[in-house]
Design a protein around this motif. Structure first.
Motif, PDB file in Angstrom:
ATOM      1  N   VAL A  39       6.970  -0.899   7.209  1.00 29.01           N
ATOM      2  CA  VAL A  39       6.429   0.394   6.805  1.00 29.01           C
ATOM      3  C   VAL A  39       7.617   1.318   6.602  1.00 29.01           C
ATOM      4  CG1 VAL A  39       6.080   1.131   9.215  1.00 29.01           C
ATOM      5  CG2 VAL A  39       4.936   2.340   7.357  1.00 29.01           C
ATOM      6  N   ALA A  40       7.625   1.965   5.457  1.00 30.39           N
ATOM      7  CA  ALA A  40       8.637   2.985   5.173  1.00 30.39           C
ATOM      8  C   ALA A  40       7.911   4.313   5.087  1.00 30.39           C
ATOM      9  CB  ALA A  40       9.351   2.687   3.854  1.00 30.39           C
ATOM     10  N   ASN A  41       8.399   5.287   5.825  1.00 28.87           N
ATOM     11  CA  ASN A  41       7.797   6.611   5.821  1.00 28.87           C
ATOM     12  C   ASN A  41       8.873   7.600   5.406  1.00 28.87           C
ATOM     13  OD1 ASN A  41       5.677   8.415   6.131  1.00 28.87           O
ATOM     14  ND2 ASN A  41       5.909   8.623   8.343  1.00 28.87           N
ATOM     15  N   ALA A  42       8.583   8.427   4.407  1.00 25.04           N
ATOM     16  CA  ALA A  42       9.557   9.397   3.918  1.00 25.04           C
ATOM     17  C   ALA A  42       8.900  10.762   3.810  1.00 25.04           C
ATOM     18  CB  ALA A  42      10.102   8.966   2.553  1.00 25.04           C
ATOM     19  N   ARG A  43       9.709  11.805   4.000  1.00 27.52           N
ATOM     20  CA  ARG A  43       9.203  13.173   3.876  1.00 27.52           C
ATOM     21  C   ARG A  43       9.964  13.913   2.797  1.00 27.52           C
ATOM     22  NH1 ARG A  43      10.672  18.093   5.120  1.00 27.52           N
ATOM     23  NH2 ARG A  43      12.528  17.390   6.233  1.00 27.52           N
ATOM     24  N   LEU A  44       9.224  14.595   1.944  1.00 23.49           N
ATOM     25  CA  LEU A  44       9.805  15.468   0.931  1.00 23.49           C
ATOM     26  C   LEU A  44       9.109  16.809   1.063  1.00 23.49           C
ATOM     27  CD1 LEU A  44      11.789  15.562  -1.493  1.00 23.49           C
ATOM     28  CD2 LEU A  44       9.844  14.988  -2.972  1.00 23.49           C
ATOM     29  N   ALA A  45       9.807  17.788   1.669  1.00 23.48           N
ATOM     30  CA  ALA A  45       9.195  19.074   2.020  1.00 23.48           C
ATOM     31  C   ALA A  45       7.971  18.797   2.889  1.00 23.48           C
ATOM     32  CB  ALA A  45       8.867  19.891   0.775  1.00 23.48           C
ATOM     33  N   ASN A  46       6.766  19.179   2.443  1.00 29.70           N
ATOM     34  CA  ASN A  46       5.576  18.961   3.279  1.00 29.70           C
ATOM     35  C   ASN A  46       4.766  17.738   2.848  1.00 29.70           C
ATOM     36  OD1 ASN A  46       4.680  20.258   0.853  1.00 29.70           O
ATOM     37  ND2 ASN A  46       2.721  20.692   1.850  1.00 29.70           N
ATOM     38  N   VAL A  47       5.345  16.892   2.006  1.00 31.58           N
ATOM     39  CA  VAL A  47       4.646  15.685   1.558  1.00 31.58           C
ATOM     40  C   VAL A  47       5.193  14.468   2.300  1.00 31.58           C
ATOM     41  CG1 VAL A  47       4.190  14.143  -0.390  1.00 31.58           C
ATOM     42  CG2 VAL A  47       4.120  16.627  -0.715  1.00 31.58           C
ATOM     43  N   LEU A  48       4.294  13.653   2.846  1.00 27.90           N
ATOM     44  CA  LEU A  48       4.677  12.404   3.483  1.00 27.90           C
ATOM     45  C   LEU A  48       4.276  11.248   2.570  1.00 27.90           C
ATOM     46  CD1 LEU A  48       3.711  12.953   7.234  1.00 27.90           C
ATOM     47  CD2 LEU A  48       5.901  13.354   6.090  1.00 27.90           C
ATOM     48  N   ILE A  49       5.229  10.344   2.354  1.00 23.60           N
ATOM     49  CA  ILE A  49       5.031   9.162   1.518  1.00 23.60           C
ATOM     50  C   ILE A  49       5.165   7.945   2.424  1.00 23.60           C
ATOM     51  CG2 ILE A  49       5.908   7.800  -0.426  1.00 23.60           C
ATOM     52  CD1 ILE A  49       7.188  11.284  -0.215  1.00 23.60           C
ATOM     53  N   THR A  50       4.088   7.195   2.592  1.00 21.37           N
ATOM     54  CA  THR A  50       4.119   6.041   3.478  1.00 21.37           C
ATOM     55  C   THR A  50       3.813   4.777   2.688  1.00 21.37           C
ATOM     56  OG1 THR A  50       3.373   7.409   5.323  1.00 21.37           O
ATOM     57  CG2 THR A  50       3.204   5.020   5.590  1.00 21.37           C
ATOM     58  N   VAL A  51       4.692   3.800   2.823  1.00 17.53           N
ATOM     59  CA  VAL A  51       4.526   2.531   2.103  1.00 17.53           C
ATOM     60  C   VAL A  51       4.473   1.396   3.111  1.00 17.53           C
ATOM     61  CG1 VAL A  51       5.546   0.923   0.448  1.00 17.53           C
ATOM     62  CG2 VAL A  51       5.802   3.398   0.107  1.00 17.53           C
ATOM     63  N   HIS A  52       3.472   0.538   2.986  1.00 16.86           N
ATOM     64  CA  HIS A  52       3.407  -0.712   3.748  1.00 16.86           C
ATOM     65  C   HIS A  52       3.638  -1.864   2.784  1.00 16.86           C
ATOM     66  CE1 HIS A  52       1.791   0.291   7.795  1.00 16.86           C
ATOM     67  NE2 HIS A  52       1.371   1.372   7.179  1.00 16.86           N
ATOM     68  N   THR A  85       5.297  21.799   9.800  1.00 20.22           N
ATOM     69  CA  THR A  85       4.208  20.960  10.307  1.00 20.22           C
ATOM     70  C   THR A  85       4.415  19.514   9.891  1.00 20.22           C
ATOM     71  OG1 THR A  85       2.680  22.836  10.162  1.00 20.22           O
ATOM     72  CG2 THR A  85       1.709  20.649  10.375  1.00 20.22           C
ATOM     73  N   ALA A  86       4.880  19.294   8.654  1.00 21.37           N
ATOM     74  CA  ALA A  86       5.160  17.931   8.172  1.00 21.37           C
ATOM     75  C   ALA A  86       6.308  17.296   8.954  1.00 21.37           C
ATOM     76  CB  ALA A  86       5.488  17.956   6.682  1.00 21.37           C
ATOM     77  N   ILE A  87       7.312  18.091   9.295  1.00 17.07           N
ATOM     78  CA  ILE A  87       8.435  17.577  10.094  1.00 17.07           C
ATOM     79  C   ILE A  87       7.928  17.111  11.461  1.00 17.07           C
ATOM     80  CG2 ILE A  87      10.550  18.232  11.313  1.00 17.07           C
ATOM     81  CD1 ILE A  87      11.195  20.053   8.927  1.00 17.07           C
ATOM     82  N   SER A 118       0.846  -1.195   0.000  1.00 17.31           N
ATOM     83  CA  SER A 118       0.000   0.000   0.000  1.00 17.31           C
ATOM     84  C   SER A 118       0.879   1.241   0.000  1.00 17.31           C
ATOM     85  CB  SER A 118      -0.943   0.030   1.208  1.00 17.31           C
ATOM     86  OG  SER A 118      -0.244   0.350   2.393  1.00 17.31           O
ATOM     87  N   VAL A 119       0.369   2.255  -0.670  1.00 15.47           N
ATOM     88  CA  VAL A 119       1.080   3.534  -0.801  1.00 15.47           C
ATOM     89  C   VAL A 119       0.132   4.647  -0.401  1.00 15.47           C
ATOM     90  CG1 VAL A 119       2.074   5.156  -2.444  1.00 15.47           C
ATOM     91  CG2 VAL A 119       2.613   2.728  -2.630  1.00 15.47           C
ATOM     92  N   GLU A 120       0.611   5.561   0.411  1.00 13.72           N
ATOM     93  CA  GLU A 120      -0.186   6.710   0.831  1.00 13.72           C
ATOM     94  C   GLU A 120       0.615   7.983   0.628  1.00 13.72           C
ATOM     95  OE1 GLU A 120      -2.815   8.214   4.660  1.00 13.72           O
ATOM     96  OE2 GLU A 120      -1.072   6.943   5.006  1.00 13.72           O
ATOM     97  N   LEU A 121       0.013   8.979   0.004  1.00 20.13           N
ATOM     98  CA  LEU A 121       0.635  10.292  -0.203  1.00 20.13           C
ATOM     99  C   LEU A 121      -0.205  11.343   0.503  1.00 20.13           C
ATOM    100  CD1 LEU A 121       1.351  10.107  -4.058  1.00 20.13           C
ATOM    101  CD2 LEU A 121       2.812   9.373  -2.165  1.00 20.13           C
ATOM    102  N   ARG A 122       0.447  12.196   1.290  1.00 25.41           N
ATOM    103  CA  ARG A 122      -0.260  13.252   2.006  1.00 25.41           C
ATOM    104  C   ARG A 122       0.482  14.573   1.886  1.00 25.41           C
ATOM    105  NH1 ARG A 122       0.087  11.304   7.807  1.00 25.41           N
ATOM    106  NH2 ARG A 122       1.881  10.196   6.946  1.00 25.41           N
ATOM    107  N   ALA A 123      -0.229  15.604   1.472  1.00 23.66           N
ATOM    108  CA  ALA A 123       0.322  16.959   1.493  1.00 23.66           C
ATOM    109  C   ALA A 123      -0.133  17.589   2.807  1.00 23.66           C
ATOM    110  CB  ALA A 123      -0.184  17.764   0.304  1.00 23.66           C
ATOM    111  N   ILE A 124       0.822  17.841   3.707  1.00 22.52           N
ATOM    112  CA  ILE A 124       0.505  18.377   5.025  1.00 22.52           C
ATOM    113  C   ILE A 124       0.371  19.895   4.942  1.00 22.52           C
ATOM    114  CG2 ILE A 124       1.244  18.514   7.423  1.00 22.52           C
ATOM    115  CD1 ILE A 124       0.629  15.669   6.439  1.00 22.52           C
ATOM    116  N   ALA A 125      -0.725  20.406   5.484  1.00 20.91           N
ATOM    117  CA  ALA A 125      -0.975  21.849   5.442  1.00 20.91           C
ATOM    118  C   ALA A 125      -0.290  22.547   6.613  1.00 20.91           C
ATOM    119  CB  ALA A 125      -2.479  22.115   5.482  1.00 20.91           C
ATOM    120  N   ALA A 126      -0.037  23.824   6.438  1.00 18.18           N
ATOM    121  CA  ALA A 126       0.528  24.628   7.524  1.00 18.18           C
ATOM    122  C   ALA A 126      -0.462  24.676   8.676  1.00 18.18           C
ATOM    123  CB  ALA A 126       0.831  26.035   7.017  1.00 18.18           C
ATOM    124  N   GLY A 127       0.069  24.818   9.887  1.00 14.39           N
ATOM    125  CA  GLY A 127      -0.827  24.886  11.037  1.00 14.39           C
ATOM    126  C   GLY A 127      -0.108  25.327  12.289  1.00 14.39           C
TER     127      GLY A 127
END
Length: 215
Positions: free
Chosen positions: A164-177, A111-113, A94-103
């Motif tokens: 599970v591999a979780n990676a961050r690119l700027a404010n995008v989180l990429i999670t793979v199971h 915020t993504a960090i 499974s692959v999940e992509l999330r653009a994290i918003a400022a907050g």
């Protein structure tokens, strides 16, 4: 993070957690903290997870698997996709992509960090794991986005190993199971830490490279 969509889906035999990643144990003491390097361009939308992962990678990790989006309502900021194959050689990706918003007065990247750090802590501590699922390994990873980690768990009862591999690119989180096991006998053999971890990271690298090339 939600692999819940996948975990709750038909017969998803994942080593189980609520959100899009997995556990780690403190006795996997070699677990180094993922370091932040550089800063990419922030995004307010992510591409389709099903279309972003290269078909060749999906076919390699889950040959012959059925593919399906796993979020009832995909949005510009969130997309998930799963590849599942059951039988004597179970493989689930499974692959999940999330653009994290400022907050909270911080930028989207900051915020993504913070989100990444919270998820890394929860995964390595094995938070919300199903009964019988144990964290066997976890480590920070360099060279996959700006921060990354991988965590490996085993469900001995179901003979399923999952990374599970979780990676961050700027404010995008990429999670793979990536999980599976070989069930050619009554006991079954969980997918190994190396196979599961390398597979999850291969998918994460592939997605990161696509995002970087279209930044």
């Amino acid at each position: 993070m939600s692999v819940v969509g996948v975990s709750g889906a038909v017969a998803w035999v994942t080593v189980g957690r609520d959100h899009a990643h997995q556990p780690h144990s403190r006795d996997a003491g070699a677990a180094s903290s993922p370091m932040s390097t550089g800063q990419g361009s922030e995004r307010d939308a992510v591409p389709s997870a099903c279309d972003t992962l290269s078909k060749s990678v999906a076919d390699e990790l889950a040959p012959g698997a059925d593919r399906s989006a796993t979020v009832a309502t995909q949005s510009d900021e969130h997309s998930e996709c799963a590849w599942s194959r059951y039988g004597s050689r179970t493989r689930q990706l499974s692959v999940e992509l999330r653009a994290i918003a400022a907050g909270g007065g911080t930028s989207a990247t900051d915020t993504a960090i913070r989100t990444f750090s919270d998820e890394w802590r929860a995964d390595r501590d094995g938070k919300d794991l199903a009964d019988g699922v144990k964290v066997r390994d976890s480590r920070g990873v360099s060279g996959v986005g700006e921060q990354a980690y991988v965590v490996y768990t085993v469900d001995a009862g179901a003979a399923i190993g999952e990374a599970v591999a979780n990676a961050r690119l700027a404010n995008v989180l990429i999670t793979v199971h990536y999980s599976g096991g070989d069930h050619l006998n009554a006991a079954g053999t969980p997918l190994s830490s190396k196979s599961a971890g390398d597979g999850a990271l291969e998918a994460a690298r592939d997605i990161v490279s696509k995002l970087e090339s279209h930044s």
